[in-house]
Design a protein around this motif. Structure first.
Motif, short mmCIF file in Angstrom:
data_model
loop_
_atom_site.label_atom_id
_atom_site.label_comp_id
_atom_site.label_asym_id
_atom_site.label_seq_id
_atom_site.Cartn_x
_atom_site.Cartn_y
_atom_site.Cartn_z
N ILE B 108 0.86 -1.19 0.00
CA ILE B 108 0.00 0.00 0.00
C ILE B 108 0.89 1.24 0.00
N ASN B 109 0.63 2.15 -0.92
CA ASN B 109 1.52 3.32 -1.01
C ASN B 109 1.37 4.22 0.22
N SER B 110 2.38 5.05 0.45
CA SER B 110 2.49 5.77 1.72
C SER B 110 1.34 6.75 1.96
N GLN B 111 0.80 7.33 0.90
CA GLN B 111 -0.29 8.30 1.09
C GLN B 111 -1.54 7.61 1.65
N ILE B 112 -1.92 6.50 1.03
CA ILE B 112 -3.10 5.75 1.50
C ILE B 112 -2.81 5.18 2.89
N ALA B 113 -1.58 4.68 3.05
CA ALA B 113 -1.20 4.07 4.34
C ALA B 113 -1.33 5.10 5.46
N ARG B 114 -0.90 6.34 5.18
CA ARG B 114 -0.94 7.38 6.21
C ARG B 114 -2.39 7.71 6.58
N GLU B 115 -3.25 7.79 5.56
CA GLU B 115 -4.68 8.07 5.82
C GLU B 115 -5.30 6.98 6.69
N ARG B 116 -5.00 5.73 6.32
CA ARG B 116 -5.60 4.62 7.08
C ARG B 116 -5.02 4.53 8.49
N ALA B 117 -3.71 4.75 8.59
CA ALA B 117 -3.07 4.70 9.91
C ALA B 117 -3.72 5.75 10.81
N GLN B 118 -3.92 6.93 10.26
CA GLN B 118 -4.55 8.02 11.03
C GLN B 118 -5.95 7.61 11.47
N ARG B 119 -6.73 7.03 10.54
CA ARG B 119 -8.11 6.65 10.86
C ARG B 119 -8.14 5.61 11.98
N TYR B 120 -7.36 4.53 11.83
CA TYR B 120 -7.45 3.45 12.82
C TYR B 120 -6.82 3.83 14.16
N LEU B 121 -5.74 4.60 14.10
CA LEU B 121 -5.14 5.02 15.38
C LEU B 121 -6.09 5.95 16.13
N LYS B 122 -6.82 6.77 15.38
CA LYS B 122 -7.81 7.65 16.04
C LYS B 122 -8.95 6.82 16.60
N GLN B 123 -9.47 5.90 15.79
CA GLN B 123 -10.61 5.09 16.23
C GLN B 123 -10.26 4.25 17.47
N LEU B 124 -9.00 3.86 17.57
CA LEU B 124 -8.60 3.02 18.69
C LEU B 124 -7.95 3.82 19.83
N GLY B 125 -8.07 5.12 19.74
CA GLY B 125 -7.60 5.98 20.84
C GLY B 125 -6.10 6.03 21.00
N LEU B 126 -5.38 5.92 19.88
CA LEU B 126 -3.92 5.91 19.95
C LEU B 126 -3.28 7.11 19.24
N TRP B 127 -4.11 7.98 18.71
CA TRP B 127 -3.58 9.07 17.88
C TRP B 127 -2.62 9.96 18.66
N GLU B 128 -2.97 10.23 19.90
CA GLU B 128 -2.12 11.11 20.71
C GLU B 128 -0.74 10.48 20.98
N LYS B 129 -0.70 9.15 20.88
CA LYS B 129 0.54 8.42 21.18
C LYS B 129 1.29 8.02 19.91
N ARG B 130 0.85 8.53 18.77
CA ARG B 130 1.36 8.02 17.49
C ARG B 130 2.87 8.16 17.33
N ASN B 131 3.47 9.16 17.97
CA ASN B 131 4.92 9.37 17.81
C ASN B 131 5.71 8.95 19.04
N ASP B 132 5.05 8.28 19.98
CA ASP B 132 5.76 7.78 21.16
C ASP B 132 6.42 6.43 20.84
N ILE B 133 7.48 6.12 21.56
CA ILE B 133 8.09 4.81 21.39
C ILE B 133 7.13 3.75 21.95
N SER B 134 6.87 2.71 21.19
CA SER B 134 5.83 1.72 21.58
C SER B 134 6.11 1.04 22.91
#
Lengths: 257, 312
Positions: B108-134
């Motif tokens: 999946i190309n990076s543009q679509i991947a970024r959109e989907r990553a944003q959507r699912y991380l937001k839906q699962l309440g992880l958006w605020e932590k997206r740049n933290d070390i896992s």
């Protein structure tokens, strides 16, 4: 997968690998530079003048190509073996395993990552060497092709090590007991013509001898071995290792129950 | 209806001789919410491992949406999303990198991947932590991250291997809600879990694996209808010194304010209350002693073990 998707998967692995070793640059990029600088100071500046010329060149100029190649060899190898083993250990390799990415792309991705680190370290060491030696270039094509092929070969070797490794110790056994002795005995610091005939013969069994001599030819135009033999050996070893790795990966050796 | 997953005569013998799967058959229909239950070591994870290419099968066939994994595993894999039992991402990467990389492995190309990553991380309440070390994420966040990662390529079949293990009840319920929504949108879901109330409330069909065999494969409703008795726990308003003589059900005074009653399906709950009223006992609250599916599960595992002993 379409070719365009395969390309994306390949770039993803390469990017991930490069991000990994640049994130820990203090462990991956700085130590080889310090080690090689010490070689330059001790063997080149302190001991070198007492040794005199080697094959018609200053001792420092003679050893520079070998030291650059040594850093490429050890870093290409170490990057792939440790990164792949860490992926197995953390089980993050499963991220790629469950995806449709073909085995050949996984192999090429990791190998490219290893080559990138080896070559980057090689460039930094070359820059450092300029402070100690007058670098001359005899044949650019030979120089670049040999350094690329050597990085490829040892990245492939590192991948094999990573596949077989079951614990962290297994990642350091080959570099310590095989790679380092072969590199030191591969003609970095001397011409094999200085050795007795018997040991010259023994040296020819060492594949690293062919790489160092070919690489030195690229810089100085001198070599103990014919270039065609060097290319044949490096390419043959690379092809064999690539096929072995691909077969093991397809069978899931070390990564599938 | 298309089978999302069809397993026939699947067998796995490990190199140490352990027969983890003894020729199982299983079919999961497209759109289903399917529970795969079993004790630890029953063979659930081995089955999932084979489906997702982490384990080599010994024999048998596995088809994902009619694609045989022996014929075209890459295509079959592209249909599946896996949420494994154990954390299996690099803990040195950020959630954004982990989800983006996973998309990359599926081409999946990076543009679509970024959109989907944003959507699912937001839906699962992880958006605020997206740049933290896992590594710094909580256990629940790590599990939700694995769900986001599994969804990024929009799989038709999502396999969740104990996704809520060790997760607190609030997050568990929000995960149930999220997974149910994914299922309603058309994704087939296979769930393994030790929380049987999870399976009972979410899944339409259930299979139980025991010792490498599928010992039950039916609808949750049909399975629950087999439950012939239930045990209720009653919390009393006032302490009770002695257990009165009741004529229906098996009664037990657990402590001075807690009663337990074991009744058959035919007896019904009304009968309990009429007896309690006759004895002037007031009930504050009432609950099942154990989850209904859990009771059936334990019964089945026990009878399966009994049968094995008989054979021996």
């Amino acid at each position: 997968m379409k070719w365009s998707q395969i390309w994306v998967a390949y770039l993803t692995i390469v990017r991930k690998e490069i991000t990994r070793f640049t994130r820990i640059w203090q462990q991956t990029l700085i130590p080889p530079v310090i080690t090689t600088s010490l070689y330059f100071v001790i063997f080149g500046n302190l001991i070198g003048p007492r040794i005199g010329d080697m094959e018609g060149y200053r001792y420092m100029d003679f050893i520079v190509p070998g030291l650059i190649l040594m850093s490429v060899i050890t870093n290409s190898y170490a990057n792939v073996s440790s990164s792949f083993f860490s992926s197995k250990f953390q089980r993050s390799i499963e991220e790629i395993q469950v995806s449709p990415t073909p085995s050949s792309v996984i192999l090429l991705g990791y190998v490219t990552g290893g080559m990138a680190r080896g070559l980057l370290v090689g460039v930094v060491v070359t820059i450092v060497s300029i402070f100690f030696s007058k670098l001359s270039v005899h044949n650019v094509f030979v120089m670049f092709s040999i350094i690329l092929l050597t990085a490829l070969l040892f990245a492939l070797g590192g991948f094999t090590n990573g596949l077989f490794a079951r614990k962290f110790d297994d990642v350091s056994i080959i570099p310590t007991f095989v790679l380092t002795p072969l590199t030191y005995l591969g003609g970095i610091f001397y011409s094999i013509k200085l050795l007795p005939e018997f040991w010259q013969g023994v040296s020819h069994v060492n594949p690293i001898l062919y790489m160092i001599n070919a690489f030195r030819y690229g810089f100085l135009g001198i070599s103990d071995i014919s270039l065609s033999t060097s290319y044949t050996i490096i390419i043959a070893f690379s092809v064999v290792l690539f096929l072995i790795n691909l077969r093991l990966l397809n069978k899931g050796y070390g990564i599938r129950s | 209806m298309t089978a999302a997953l069809k397993i026939e005569n699947l067998e796995k013998v490990y190199s140490n001789g352990l027969r983890a799967l003894k020729g199982i058959d299983l079919e999961v229909n497209e759109g289903d919410f399917f529970a795969l239950l079993g004790k630890n070591g029953a063979g659930k994870s081995t089955a999932i491992g084979i489906i997702s290419s982490l384990v080599n099968k010994t024999s048998g066939t596995v088809k994902i949406f009619n694609v045989d994994i022996d014929q075209n595993f890459p295509l079959a894999k592209s249909y599946i999303g896996i949420v494994p039992q154990e954390i299996n991402f690099s803990v040195f990467e950020t959630p954004m990198q982990i989800v983006m990389n996973q998309a990359g492995y599926y081409g999946i190309n990076s543009q679509i991947a970024r959109e989907r990553a944003q959507r699912y991380l937001k839906q699962l309440g992880l958006w605020e932590k997206r740049n933290d070390i896992s590594r710094e994420l909580s256990g629940g966040m790590k599990r939700r991250l694995m769900i986001a990662r599994a969804l990024v390529h929009r799989p038709r079949l999502l396999i969740l291997d104990e996704p809520t293990a060790g997760v607190d009840i609030e997050i568990r319920r929000s995960m149930w809600e999220f997974i149910s929504r994914i299922n309603r949108q058309g994704t087939t879901i296979i769930l393994t879990t030790h929380y049987l109330e999870e399976a009972e409330s979410l899944c339409r069909n259930v299979a139980i694996i025991d010792d490498g065999n599928v010992i039950e494969n039916t609808s949750t409703r049909e399975l629950l209808s087999r439950l012939q008795r239930e045990i209720y726990v009653l919390d009393l308003q006032q302490p009770l010194a002695k257990l009165p003589e009741f004529n229906r059900g098996k009664w037990k005074l657990v402590d001075s304010t807690t009663l337990e009653v074991d009744i058959s399906k035919e007896q019904g709950i009304n009968g309990i209350f009429s007896q309690l009223n006759d004895n002037l006992i007031r009930v504050q609250s009432m609950r099942n002693k154990s989850n209904r599916l859990e009771q059936l599960f334990l019964d089945m595992i026990d009878s399966s073990a009994d049968r094995k002993e008989e054979v021996l």
